[in-house]
Design a protein around this motif. Structure first.
Motif, PDB file in Angstrom:
ATOM      1  N   PHE A 178       0.962   2.651 -12.621  1.00 27.89           N
ATOM      2  CA  PHE A 178      -0.345   2.475 -11.981  1.00 27.89           C
ATOM      3  C   PHE A 178      -0.222   1.809 -10.608  1.00 27.89           C
ATOM      4  O   PHE A 178      -0.908   2.198  -9.657  1.00 27.89           O
ATOM      5  N   VAL A 179       0.658   0.818 -10.492  1.00 24.84           N
ATOM      6  CA  VAL A 179       0.842   0.158  -9.197  1.00 24.84           C
ATOM      7  C   VAL A 179       1.400   1.135  -8.171  1.00 24.84           C
ATOM      8  O   VAL A 179       0.953   1.187  -7.013  1.00 24.84           O
ATOM      9  N   ALA A 180       2.392   1.935  -8.569  1.00 27.54           N
ATOM     10  CA  ALA A 180       2.981   2.912  -7.653  1.00 27.54           C
ATOM     11  C   ALA A 180       1.942   3.930  -7.205  1.00 27.54           C
ATOM     12  O   ALA A 180       1.891   4.309  -6.025  1.00 27.54           O
ATOM     13  N   ILE A 181       1.109   4.397  -8.130  1.00 28.67           N
ATOM     14  CA  ILE A 181       0.075   5.376  -7.783  1.00 28.67           C
ATOM     15  C   ILE A 181      -0.955   4.778  -6.838  1.00 28.67           C
ATOM     16  O   ILE A 181      -1.334   5.389  -5.820  1.00 28.67           O
ATOM     17  N   MET A 182      -1.412   3.566  -7.113  1.00 23.48           N
ATOM     18  CA  MET A 182      -2.445   2.950  -6.270  1.00 23.48           C
ATOM     19  C   MET A 182      -1.941   2.684  -4.858  1.00 23.48           C
ATOM     20  O   MET A 182      -2.618   2.986  -3.874  1.00 23.48           O
ATOM     21  N   PHE A 183      -0.735   2.125  -4.750  1.00 20.41           N
ATOM     22  CA  PHE A 183      -0.179   1.895  -3.425  1.00 20.41           C
ATOM     23  C   PHE A 183       0.110   3.213  -2.716  1.00 20.41           C
ATOM     24  O   PHE A 183      -0.070   3.330  -1.502  1.00 20.41           O
ATOM     25  N   GLY A 184       0.567   4.206  -3.474  1.00 17.40           N
ATOM     26  CA  GLY A 184       0.844   5.512  -2.869  1.00 17.40           C
ATOM     27  C   GLY A 184      -0.394   6.150  -2.284  1.00 17.40           C
ATOM     28  O   GLY A 184      -0.366   6.706  -1.184  1.00 17.40           O
ATOM     29  N   ILE A 185      -1.513   6.059  -2.987  1.00 17.10           N
ATOM     30  CA  ILE A 185      -2.761   6.646  -2.494  1.00 17.10           C
ATOM     31  C   ILE A 185      -3.198   5.973  -1.197  1.00 17.10           C
ATOM     32  O   ILE A 185      -3.607   6.630  -0.232  1.00 17.10           O
ATOM     33  N   SER A 186      -3.127   4.643  -1.150  1.00 20.10           N
ATOM     34  CA  SER A 186      -3.541   3.932   0.063  1.00 20.10           C
ATOM     35  C   SER A 186      -2.584   4.215   1.219  1.00 20.10           C
ATOM     36  O   SER A 186      -3.010   4.323   2.373  1.00 20.10           O
ATOM     37  N   LEU A 187      -1.301   4.359   0.920  1.00 19.63           N
ATOM     38  CA  LEU A 187      -0.319   4.606   1.980  1.00 19.63           C
ATOM     39  C   LEU A 187      -0.415   6.020   2.535  1.00 19.63           C
ATOM     40  O   LEU A 187      -0.072   6.250   3.696  1.00 19.63           O
ATOM     41  N   ILE A 188      -0.863   6.974   1.719  1.00 21.40           N
ATOM     42  CA  ILE A 188      -1.001   8.346   2.217  1.00 21.40           C
ATOM     43  C   ILE A 188      -1.942   8.392   3.411  1.00 21.40           C
ATOM     44  O   ILE A 188      -1.640   8.989   4.450  1.00 21.40           O
ATOM     45  N   SER A 189      -3.103   7.749   3.276  1.00 16.41           N
ATOM     46  CA  SER A 189      -4.082   7.764   4.373  1.00 16.41           C
ATOM     47  C   SER A 189      -3.582   6.957   5.569  1.00 16.41           C
ATOM     48  O   SER A 189      -3.731   7.385   6.723  1.00 16.41           O
ATOM     49  N   LEU A 190      -2.964   5.813   5.319  1.00 16.86           N
ATOM     50  CA  LEU A 190      -2.508   4.966   6.427  1.00 16.86           C
ATOM     51  C   LEU A 190      -1.345   5.613   7.175  1.00 16.86           C
ATOM     52  O   LEU A 190      -1.329   5.640   8.416  1.00 16.86           O
ATOM     53  N   PHE A 191      -0.382   6.145   6.441  1.00 12.06           N
ATOM     54  CA  PHE A 191       0.761   6.805   7.068  1.00 12.06           C
ATOM     55  C   PHE A 191       0.314   8.068   7.807  1.00 12.06           C
ATOM     56  O   PHE A 191       0.761   8.336   8.935  1.00 12.06           O
ATOM     57  N   GLY A 192      -0.581   8.832   7.189  1.00 16.17           N
ATOM     58  CA  GLY A 192      -1.099  10.030   7.854  1.00 16.17           C
ATOM     59  C   GLY A 192      -1.833   9.702   9.141  1.00 16.17           C
ATOM     60  O   GLY A 192      -1.699  10.413  10.146  1.00 16.17           O
TER      61      GLY A 192
END
Length: 326
Positions: A178-192
């Motif tokens: 769950f932690v990996a998924i939540m951080f991954g979702i937030s990082l997708i928008s920021l990195f993009g």
């Protein structure tokens, strides 16, 4: 003696996981450390007014004389950005002419070259010297999170379908997934978003407030094309593009533009406008003040610490400034 046999396929799976995991962890940690400890680009001494000029500027009551002091001092400096009336951008706190794309950070307490934003994740300004490291940090963090989520997905499914023991240790898998998924979702928008800024040669501040040139405000004034924009941040050496080593082009003071540099500091009231993407872009709303020293500009960049911010600025603008500085 009882010996528990471990299937060969499970050993091979673990070895593969470890061989991929550790390089990702090293690149993620390396880029993060470089982002944190990379010195922030600061304004060269030649942009600072002499004590005599700064004292004279502060004492002078005549605005025309103040304009003359700034223009004479900046006439030999390599600057193209200016206020909306065509004057050099001056920082009263640092007592310097701001180079192109430079802004004063109220947290750091000084002007920063090509300031993108002040990042609480690294407790420093993301700027010309550290922007490549910051983008790599976001990219490797995203890959790291996606990898952890992908490698724990099978065990996560087994836990919910009853295919494995539901001991307390299995909750570690749930938490990690769950932690990996939540951080991954937030990082997708920021990195993009930062990839978008890189390909368009903009900083976060410039995406909200277009830099002003002799021809007017132009958010794409520094854009040289997608590939050239990428090269300006990541450098010419393709072998070092994805390594956290400094390869950005330029000195953080002068930046090439898509149009010829302006030759004089004339006012912009009569500048022709023919729309975005041409020689004379449409003048857009800019937060710099038309006043000499840019009170609204200073307030937006430095924060209203003394309660002197313009009363006409709305609450939404205050929230925007807080986001840009934090």
């Amino acid at each position: 003696m009882c010996v528990v046999a471990v299937p060969n396929d499970r050993i091979a799976e673990k070895v593969i996981y470890l061989l991929i995991y550790h390089p990702l962890l090293i690149m993620f940690g390396w880029s993060y450390m470089r982002t944190i400890f990379q010195p922030t680009g600061q304004v060269p001494r030649k942009f600072y007014l002499t004590k005599q000029d700064s004292d004279r500027l502060e004492r002078e009551a005549d605005e025309e004389v103040q304009r003359s002091i700034l223009i004479n001092f900046a006439k030999d400096l390599p600057i193209q950005n200016r206020t909306t009336i065509g004057l050099p951008r001056y920082c009263e706190k640092c007592k310097c002419i701001k180079p192109d794309r430079c802004h004063h950070c109220s947290v750091c307490g000084y002007c920063v070259l090509k300031m993108d934003h002040h990042c609480p994740w690294v407790n420093s300004c993301v700027s010309f010297t550290s922007y490549k490291f910051f983008v790599l940090f976001l990219g490797y963090a995203l890959i790291y999170c996606l990898y952890v989520a992908a490698t724990t997905l099978k065990y996560f499914i087994q836990f919910w379908t009853g295919g494995s023991d539901k001991g307390m240790g299995k909750f570690h898998i749930l938490f990690l997934f769950f932690v990996a998924i939540m951080f991954g979702i937030s990082l997708i928008s920021l990195f993009g978003y930062h990839l978008y800024l890189t390909f368009h040669n903009r900083s976060t501040l410039e995406s909200f407030r277009a830099p002003v040139f002799q021809t007017g405000a132009d958010k794409d004034g520094f854009s040289l094309g997608t590939y050239s924009n990428f090269m300006e941040v990541f450098g010419d050496n393709k072998l070092k593009w994805f390594l956290p080593v400094f390869t950005s082009k330029g000195d953080g003071v002068f930046f090439p533009t898509k149009t010829a540099p302006a030759l004089s500091y004339q006012t912009m009231g009569n500048t022709p406008s023919f729309g975005d993407g041409v020689t004379y872009p449409t003048r857009t709303i800019d937060l710099d003040s038309d006043g000499l020293l840019g009170d609204r500009q200073r307030w937006m960049e430095e924060g209203d610490t003394a309660g002197e911010g313009p009363s006409a600025v709305s609450n939404s603008s205050v929230q925007l400034v807080s986001y840009l500085e934090d």
